[in-house]
Scaffold this active site. Structure first.
Site, mmCIF file in Angstrom:
data_model
loop_
_atom_site.group_PDB
_atom_site.id
_atom_site.type_symbol
_atom_site.label_atom_id
_atom_site.label_comp_id
_atom_site.label_asym_id
_atom_site.label_seq_id
_atom_site.Cartn_x
_atom_site.Cartn_y
_atom_site.Cartn_z
ATOM 1 N N LYS A 149 -1.836 4.132 -6.911
ATOM 2 C CA LYS A 149 -2.493 5.389 -6.462
ATOM 3 C C LYS A 149 -2.537 6.061 -7.846
ATOM 4 O O LYS A 149 -1.493 6.275 -8.787
ATOM 5 C CB LYS A 149 -1.550 6.022 -5.529
ATOM 6 C CG LYS A 149 -1.224 5.106 -4.317
ATOM 7 C CD LYS A 149 -2.133 4.912 -3.387
ATOM 8 C CE LYS A 149 -1.668 3.946 -2.221
ATOM 9 N NZ LYS A 149 -2.707 3.698 -1.496
ATOM 10 N N ASP A 169 0.854 -1.192 -0.072
ATOM 11 C CA ASP A 169 -0.170 -0.047 0.035
ATOM 12 C C ASP A 169 1.003 1.319 -0.092
ATOM 13 O O ASP A 169 0.611 2.378 0.634
ATOM 14 C CB ASP A 169 -0.885 0.088 1.194
ATOM 15 C CG ASP A 169 -2.131 1.170 1.251
ATOM 16 O OD1 ASP A 169 -2.326 1.587 0.103
ATOM 17 O OD2 ASP A 169 -2.558 1.350 2.328
#
Ligand SMILES: C[S@@+](CC[C@H](N)C(=O)[O-])C[C@H]1O[C@@H](n2cnc3c(N)ncnc32)[C@H](O)[C@@H]1O
Length: 356
Positions: free
Chosen positions: A305, A276
């Site tokens: 992202k 992440d």
């Protein structure tokens, strides 16, 4: 004239529209999209009226990255009477292709939509009852049924139609209702929980997420993703220079390694790598591909992202990059990518090496 209704994250209507147009065109279907910014839905109108239901059959829901839920629109009502919405709704649904086995009463995922949730709750029973009375309700399993979708845009306007349950999200509006688990160190924990629910079947969750399996969490702090893995009794190496929630360290199954996730190497092959890290998507795509190519892990879940403008193209090129790297290495793999409900400006990818 039937069309497709596609739910998406508010602000991602452009990506959702570009994607459905591209996938439809690849099946020889042309059409146009009606998409208003921040409306949280897109209407795809094929030029050929019968094509919407065909597209719902030939496009797999799993192919749609920016669509959370979808259905074939049979009727658009703009003047539903406040006193009885059920009768005109049912009258407009004469061309449902099978009996109804389930009803989803929905709204777009916007603040205005949330104000209509009481109406949705109030209408569900009467709608089911009316379908039953007219012989269009089938509650027994084993019969071919469709799911009825009614999506209210206001108290008097709605799109109504159907979805095939096996080729759509199992949750109304594509939103799984997950509770924030007590004790989890960050809200990010729900992203991994949703990903495991979305990408894996119950059987897969049992088989490939077994107690005692090993995982590496890159960019782990404060530990929401690690928490999900610990909850399933995996042993986790949490890689991050940031601090990890103390309860995780006390669990006895988490090792915290303060290191750069792009340089970290496991001492032996592990089952899972999750990541992440907030970084350029192409760097994360390359990192995930490397983990598989080098045989460091079997399964991986990671976020790409998307703070940039050309988000659809960016995701496409990241997935193409992964494909190229794995094909070069002769690795047979499965990949799925979705903008999940708990994702913000990002998408989640599940990638795994297929068993020989
Ligand atoms: C969005 S947070 C992760 C949240 C975490 N998944 C959770 O559920 O609590 C991103 C993390 O990546 C870490 N990070 C950024 N660059 C990194 C790198 N190169 N290597 C390892 N961690 C990195 C940051 O320190 C930050 O803690």
């Amino acid at each position: 004239m039937s069309s497709l209704f596609l739910h998406c994250r508010p602000g991602f209507e452009g990506e959702c529209a570009a994607e459905i147009q591209e996938l439809a065109a690849a099946r020889g279907v042309t059409g146009y999209c009606k998409a208003k910014s921040e409306s949280a839905f897109v209407i795809f109108q094929p030029h050929e009226p019968a094509a919407a239901s065909c597209l719902h059959e030939v496009i797999s829901f799993a192919e749609l990255i920016f669509t959370r839920q979808w259905f074939v629109v049979i009727a658009e009502s703009n003047e539903l009477p406040l006193t009885d919405r059920v009768k005109p709704l049912l009258a407009s649904l004469q061309t449902l292709p099978a009996a109804v086995g389930e009803i989803f009463l929905e709204t777009p995922d916007t603040n205005q939509g949330k104000e209509l949730s009481a109406l949705c709750r109030a209408i569900e029973r009467p709608l089911e009852e009316a379908l039953r009375k007219t012989g269009r309700w089938q509650s027994q399993s084993g019969h071919e049924t469709v799911r009825l979708h009614v999506c209210f845009l206001s108290s008097t306007a709605a799109f109504a139609g159907y979805a095939v349950p096996g080729n759509s999200a199992p949750w109304s509006m594509g939103i799984p209702r997950l509770r924030f688990p007590r004790g989890a160190p960050s809200r990010s924990t729900l992203k991994l929980e949703e990903a495991l629910l979305h990408f894996l079947t119950a059987e897969e969750r049992e088989r490939i997420l077994q107690p005692g399996m090993s995982a590496v969490d890159l960019g782990a702090a404060p530990g929401g993703w690690t928490w999900q893995l610990v909850r399933r009794h995996l042993r986790v190496t949490a890689v991050d220079n940031g601090a990890l929630a103390p309860e995780l360290l006390e669990s006895g199954v988490v090792e915290h390694v303060r290191a750069d996730g792009f340089r970290f190497q496991p001492s032996k092959p592990i089952d899972w790598m999750v990541c992440d890290i907030v970084e350029q998507p192409i760097r994360i795509a390359e990192l995930a591909a490397q983990w598989l190519v080098r045989g460091w892990c079997r399964h991986t879940i990671f976020n790409l992202k998307l703070p940039m403008k050309k988000r659809f193209q960016e995701v496409r090129s990241c997935l193409a990059h992964i494909n190229e790297r794995l094909q070069e290495a002769g690795i047979v793999y499965d990949l799925a990518c979705k903008q999940l409900y708990h994702d913000r400006e990002e998408v989640t990818v599940y990638l795994c090496r297929r068993s020989a």
